[in-house]
Design an enzyme around this catalytic site. Structure first.
Site, mmCIF file in Angstrom:
data_model
loop_
_atom_site.group_PDB
_atom_site.id
_atom_site.type_symbol
_atom_site.label_atom_id
_atom_site.label_comp_id
_atom_site.label_asym_id
_atom_site.label_seq_id
_atom_site.Cartn_x
_atom_site.Cartn_y
_atom_site.Cartn_z
ATOM 1 N N HIS A 229 0.849 -1.186 0.000
ATOM 2 C CA HIS A 229 0.000 0.000 0.000
ATOM 3 C C HIS A 229 0.888 1.240 0.000
ATOM 4 O O HIS A 229 2.087 1.154 0.281
ATOM 5 C CB HIS A 229 -0.895 0.024 1.249
ATOM 6 N N ASP A 231 0.855 5.166 1.813
ATOM 7 C CA ASP A 231 0.150 5.852 2.891
ATOM 8 C C ASP A 231 -0.549 7.080 2.297
ATOM 9 O O ASP A 231 -0.052 7.689 1.348
ATOM 10 C CB ASP A 231 1.132 6.276 3.993
ATOM 11 N N HIS A 286 4.785 0.158 -0.207
ATOM 12 C CA HIS A 286 5.551 -0.620 0.767
ATOM 13 C C HIS A 286 4.674 -1.691 1.387
ATOM 14 O O HIS A 286 3.446 -1.654 1.274
ATOM 15 C CB HIS A 286 6.166 0.301 1.844
ATOM 16 N N ARG A 296 7.732 -9.118 15.236
ATOM 17 C CA ARG A 296 8.204 -7.793 14.831
ATOM 18 C C ARG A 296 7.198 -6.732 15.253
ATOM 19 O O ARG A 296 5.983 -6.971 15.229
ATOM 20 C CB ARG A 296 8.374 -7.802 13.302
HETATM 21 C C1 LIG Z 1 -4.624 8.713 8.917
HETATM 22 C C2 LIG Z 1 -4.751 7.486 8.526
HETATM 23 C C3 LIG Z 1 -3.878 6.826 7.543
HETATM 24 C C4 LIG Z 1 -4.367 5.401 7.571
HETATM 25 C C5 LIG Z 1 -5.827 5.571 7.803
HETATM 26 C C6 LIG Z 1 -5.803 6.552 8.975
HETATM 27 O O1 LIG Z 1 -7.007 7.190 9.192
HETATM 28 C C7 LIG Z 1 -5.383 5.818 10.245
HETATM 29 C C8 LIG Z 1 -4.697 4.522 9.948
HETATM 30 C C9 LIG Z 1 -3.748 4.638 8.772
HETATM 31 C C10 LIG Z 1 -3.355 3.287 8.220
HETATM 32 C C11 LIG Z 1 -2.167 2.651 8.934
HETATM 33 C C12 LIG Z 1 -1.856 1.283 8.276
HETATM 34 C C13 LIG Z 1 -1.807 1.377 6.755
HETATM 35 C C14 LIG Z 1 -3.027 2.165 6.232
HETATM 36 C C15 LIG Z 1 -3.069 2.142 4.703
HETATM 37 C C16 LIG Z 1 -4.266 1.656 6.929
HETATM 38 O O2 LIG Z 1 -5.000 0.762 6.568
HETATM 39 O O3 LIG Z 1 -4.467 2.376 8.105
HETATM 40 C C17 LIG Z 1 -2.976 3.569 6.790
HETATM 41 C C18 LIG Z 1 -4.054 4.554 6.340
HETATM 42 C C19 LIG Z 1 -3.623 5.347 5.125
HETATM 43 O O4 LIG Z 1 -2.496 5.872 5.076
HETATM 44 O O5 LIG Z 1 -4.425 5.430 4.203
HETATM 45 O O1 LIG Z 2 5.395 -2.513 9.647
HETATM 46 C C1 LIG Z 2 5.900 -1.838 8.776
HETATM 47 O O2 LIG Z 2 7.113 -1.792 8.574
HETATM 48 C C2 LIG Z 2 5.017 -1.005 7.860
HETATM 49 C C3 LIG Z 2 3.857 -0.377 8.568
HETATM 50 C C4 LIG Z 2 3.069 0.500 7.661
HETATM 51 O O3 LIG Z 2 3.300 0.547 6.490
HETATM 52 C C5 LIG Z 2 1.983 1.329 8.202
HETATM 53 O O4 LIG Z 2 1.648 1.213 9.396
HETATM 54 O O5 LIG Z 2 1.428 2.127 7.409
HETATM 55 FE FE LIG Z 3 2.237 2.191 5.498
#
Ligand SMILES: C=C1C[C@]23C[C@@]1(O)CC[C@H]2[C@@]12CCC[C@@](C)(C(=O)O1)[C@H]2[C@@H]3C(=O)O
Ligand SMILES: O=C(O)CCC(=O)C(=O)O
Ligand SMILES: [Fe+2]
Length: 360
Positions: A229, A231, A286, A296
């Site tokens: 994905h 961010d 990533h 981890r």
């Molecule tokens: C601010 C944010 C980015 C995120 C969605 C969120 O509201 C809170 C969780 C974030 C996260 C963390 C893990 C990877 C990710 C893709 C997810 O599923 O939740 C990211 C979201 C994002 O960056 O879109």
């Molecule tokens: O665990 C990791 O190294 C990646 C975590 C991550 O990509 C995320 O929380 O958005």
């Molecule tokens: Fe991420």
């Protein structure tokens, strides 16, 4: 009234039953529902043919802005040292994360993320886009963690709230500094970015902390910790414990593992910085892999603008003879788009006809 990140997902609930979380510790074989093949993720086995590694940048280096700019443009990511976040604080957040995930399942489920909520314990939101399940559990903090922490640790919640507060303060400052280095490398000054505020401190920036745990896995080659994905942020600052697992993707190199370097932090360019720079900086794809020896932990600080602020390609970075690559939109709108279109969100908004109805 300005909305917060927690409001964003109310209209985009995800339906992932928590009962699907296995007792990771007792499994000797990977259940079918956790076994990934290239059918489940096209890039699953895109091997890396290269020995190149992610750039590591010393923030005290006199050439720091140039190095940050180059890393953002070529990798969309880099590691940093000399970042000013005390190692004691990194130990504290790692300790908090370890303590949280070591709690018994029934205790963690007391703070389970609701279907239309964003804070709390559960699987990553992106899980809904895949047929297979990921070998991980997570906890998301947006706003105050007080209520959740009191349920998790009735006697120690204040200590843990204090760690989150201190971590956020340091990360916020570091994120603003990194943002200026990245933009500065492109010749963007404060006058070009109205949101900067008088002391360049990005007032009103919003953030989430995502704590991730990847348990020991009986068949790591067939499992996925966190699927590929990007961010949705401007920048993400990631701290990983001493166990490798993070990989970044480059079209020309495939998956490249980012080994943990004690005390260093990984910085990812997110989708909003890609939009702001009119595509000059790629947002890095990533993922996290797992292993069969050590569990981890990773702790991500996901940093973005005020969720109602319009973000658009900076005019200074748009060729005057061409249209900007992306339309203006808020982080809130982008997250809503992501909740529907996931990894296709950037191409979706790029081709989006602004004269038609609401983005989603
Ligand atoms: C601010 C944010 C980015 C995120 C969605 C969120 O509201 C809170 C969780 C974030 C996260 C963390 C893990 C990877 C990710 C893709 C997810 O599923 O939740 C990211 C979201 C994002 O960056 O879109
Ligand atoms: O665990 C990791 O190294 C990646 C975590 C991550 O990509 C995320 O929380 O958005
Ligand atoms: Fe991420």
């Amino acid at each position: 009234m300005n909305s917060t990140l927690s409001d964003v997902f109310r209209s985009h609930p995800i339906h992932i039953p928590l009962s699907t979380l296995p007792d990771f510790t007792s499994l000797r074989h990977l259940p079918d529902s956790y076994t990934w093949t290239p059918k489940d993720d096209l890039l699953f086995s895109a091997a890396s043919a290269s020995d190149q590694s992610l750039p590591s940048i010393d923030l005290a280096d006199p050439q720091v802005a140039t190095r940050v700019g180059h890393a953002c443009a070529t990798w969309g990511a880099f590691q940093i040292t000399n970042h000013g976040v005390p190692s004691r604080l990194l130990d504290d957040i790692e300790f908090l994360t370890g303590s949280l995930f070591r709690l018994p399942v029934h205790q963690k489920l007391k703070v389970a993320r609701s279907e239309n909520g964003v804070s709390g314990y559960g699987v990553a939101r992106i899980a809904s886009f895949f047929n297979k399940q990921m070998w991980s559990e997570g906890f998301t903090v947006i706003g105050s963690p007080f209520d959740d922490f009191r349920k998790l640790w009735p006697n120690h919640h204040l200590k843990y709230c204090e760690i989150i507060k201190e971590y956020e303060e340091h990360m916020q400052k570091l994120a603003a500094k990194l943002m200026w280095l990245a933009l500065g490398s492109l010749g963007v000054e404060e006058k070009h970015n109205k949101w900067a505020g008088p002391s360049s401190d990005f007032q009103g920036a919003q953030a989430a902390i995502q704590l991730n745990h990847y348990p020991i896995c009986p068949e790591p080659d067939r499992a996925m910790g966190l699927a590929a994905h990007t961010d949705s942020t401007l920048l993400t600052i990631l701290y990983q414990n001493n166990t490798a697992g993070l990989q970044v993707f480059r079209d020309d190199l495939g998956w490249v593992t980012v080994p943990p370097v004690p005390g260093s932090l990984v910085v990812n360019v997110g989708d909003l910085l890609h939009i702001l720079t009119n595509g000059i900086f790629p947002s890095v794809l990533h993922r996290a892999r797992v292993n069969h020896v050590r569990s981890r932990l990773s702790m991500a600080y996901l940093w973005g603008p005020p969720s109602d602020l319009m973000i658009s390609p900076l005019p200074k970075l748009v060729d005057p003879l061409q249209s900007p690559l992306y339309p203006s939109l808020t982080w809130k709108q982008y997250l809503a788009t992501k909740a529907t279109h996931f990894n296709q969100s950037l191409s979706f908004i790029r081709n989006y006809d602004l004269s038609s109805d609401q983005l989603s």
